[in-house]
Design an enzyme around this catalytic site. Structure first.
Site, PDB file in Angstrom:
ATOM      1  N   ASP A  85      27.502 -19.271 -52.586  1.00  0.00           N
ATOM      2  CA  ASP A  85      27.802 -19.904 -50.906  1.00  0.00           C
ATOM      3  C   ASP A  85      26.177 -19.016 -50.101  1.00  0.00           C
ATOM      4  O   ASP A  85      25.797 -18.019 -50.637  1.00  0.00           O
ATOM      5  CB  ASP A  85      28.776 -19.401 -50.460  1.00  0.00           C
ATOM      6  N   HIS A 119      35.753 -29.023 -49.753  1.00  0.00           N
ATOM      7  CA  HIS A 119      34.384 -28.381 -50.549  1.00  0.00           C
ATOM      8  C   HIS A 119      35.340 -27.213 -51.562  1.00  0.00           C
ATOM      9  O   HIS A 119      35.660 -26.365 -51.091  1.00  0.00           O
ATOM     10  CB  HIS A 119      33.380 -27.567 -49.764  1.00  0.00           C
ATOM     11  N   LEU A 120      35.211 -26.690 -52.749  1.00  0.00           N
ATOM     12  CA  LEU A 120      36.003 -25.800 -53.702  1.00  0.00           C
ATOM     13  C   LEU A 120      35.548 -24.686 -53.120  1.00  0.00           C
ATOM     14  O   LEU A 120      34.607 -24.213 -53.625  1.00  0.00           O
ATOM     15  CB  LEU A 120      36.688 -25.750 -54.196  1.00  0.00           C
ATOM     16  N   SER A 144      35.004 -24.699 -41.364  1.00  0.00           N
ATOM     17  CA  SER A 144      33.804 -24.892 -40.704  1.00  0.00           C
ATOM     18  C   SER A 144      32.930 -26.061 -41.227  1.00  0.00           C
ATOM     19  O   SER A 144      31.802 -26.378 -39.895  1.00  0.00           O
ATOM     20  CB  SER A 144      32.679 -23.822 -40.305  1.00  0.00           C
TER      21      SER A 144
HETATM   22  P1  AMP Z   1      34.323 -23.498 -44.230  1.00  0.00           P
HETATM   23  O1  AMP Z   1      34.617 -22.433 -43.924  1.00  0.00           O
HETATM   24  O2  AMP Z   1      35.879 -23.234 -45.479  1.00  0.00           O
HETATM   25  O3  AMP Z   1      34.472 -24.952 -44.188  1.00  0.00           O
HETATM   26  O4  AMP Z   1      33.458 -23.490 -45.315  1.00  0.00           O
HETATM   27  C1  AMP Z   1      32.030 -23.423 -45.188  1.00  0.00           C
HETATM   28  C2  AMP Z   1      31.093 -22.453 -46.137  1.00  0.00           C
HETATM   29  O5  AMP Z   1      29.916 -23.322 -46.397  1.00  0.00           O
HETATM   30  C3  AMP Z   1      31.035 -21.179 -45.645  1.00  0.00           C
HETATM   31  O6  AMP Z   1      31.272 -20.248 -46.726  1.00  0.00           O
HETATM   32  C4  AMP Z   1      28.986 -21.442 -45.106  1.00  0.00           C
HETATM   33  O7  AMP Z   1      28.845 -19.874 -45.613  1.00  0.00           O
HETATM   34  C5  AMP Z   1      28.976 -22.293 -46.293  1.00  0.00           C
HETATM   35  N1  AMP Z   1      27.429 -22.752 -45.650  1.00  0.00           N
HETATM   36  C6  AMP Z   1      27.651 -23.377 -44.420  1.00  0.00           C
HETATM   37  N2  AMP Z   1      26.018 -23.616 -45.246  1.00  0.00           N
HETATM   38  C7  AMP Z   1      25.468 -23.609 -46.091  1.00  0.00           C
HETATM   39  C8  AMP Z   1      23.836 -23.937 -46.994  1.00  0.00           C
HETATM   40  N3  AMP Z   1      23.404 -24.935 -45.891  1.00  0.00           N
HETATM   41  N4  AMP Z   1      24.462 -23.228 -48.550  1.00  0.00           N
HETATM   42  C9  AMP Z   1      25.372 -23.279 -48.580  1.00  0.00           C
HETATM   43  N5  AMP Z   1      26.922 -22.765 -48.469  1.00  0.00           N
HETATM   44  C10 AMP Z   1      26.367 -23.069 -47.159  1.00  0.00           C
END
Ligand code: AMP
Length: 114
Positions: A30, A100-101, A95
């Site tokens: 992440d 994604h897990l 978000s």
């Molecule tokens: P969620 O809020 O459950 O949708 O988690 C989305 C996750 O994606 C968050 O923890 C972000 O930090 C992560 N994220 C967003 N963009 C990227 C990226 N380009 N590479 C790695 N992680 C990302």
């Protein structure tokens, strides 16, 4: 070009720190970790939310969970234990709209979540 960040990671258009790849899923670190170990495991195929998954995705969702367990082993947090989370839609705190897990390790986690 897709505007889905995670589809672009799968396509190699956006860099990510890979942990493992299989035919159907990819695990990577992440970008903004909330624990000492914080991996994301995604299917290569775009599914926006868990609410959009169907019975046809049964095998893929199983592969996602097993890849999460493998990622935890590779990150060294399997022995002590870890938290897996899949947020769904707005109230779930999602978000990025490509399922994604989250695999979180390296510290204790409380229950219930915030
Ligand atoms: P969620 O809020 O459950 O949708 O988690 C989305 C996750 O994606 C968050 O923890 C972000 O930090 C992560 N994220 C967003 N963009 C990227 C990226 N380009 N590479 C790695 N992680 C990302």
């Amino acid at each position: 070009m897709t505007d889905c960040i995670f589809c672009r990671i799968v396509a190699g258009e956006i860099p990510a720190k890979l942990i493992l790849e299989t035919e159907n899923v990819v695990a990577f670190h992440d970008l903004n970790p909330v624990a000492p170990q914080h991996a994301l495991v995604i299917p290569r195929r775009h599914i926006a939310t868990l609410d959009d998954a169907t019975d046809e995705d049964r095998e893929l969702l199983g592969q996602l969970m097993l890849a999460g367990a493998e990622a935890a082993r590779l990150l060294g947090c399997a022995e002590n234990g870890y938290r897996t989370v899949m947020n769904c839609k707005e109230s779930g705190g999602q978000s990025v709209y490509h399922i994604h897990l989250h695999v979180l390790g390296g510290r204790p986690f409380s229950w219930p979540p915030g």
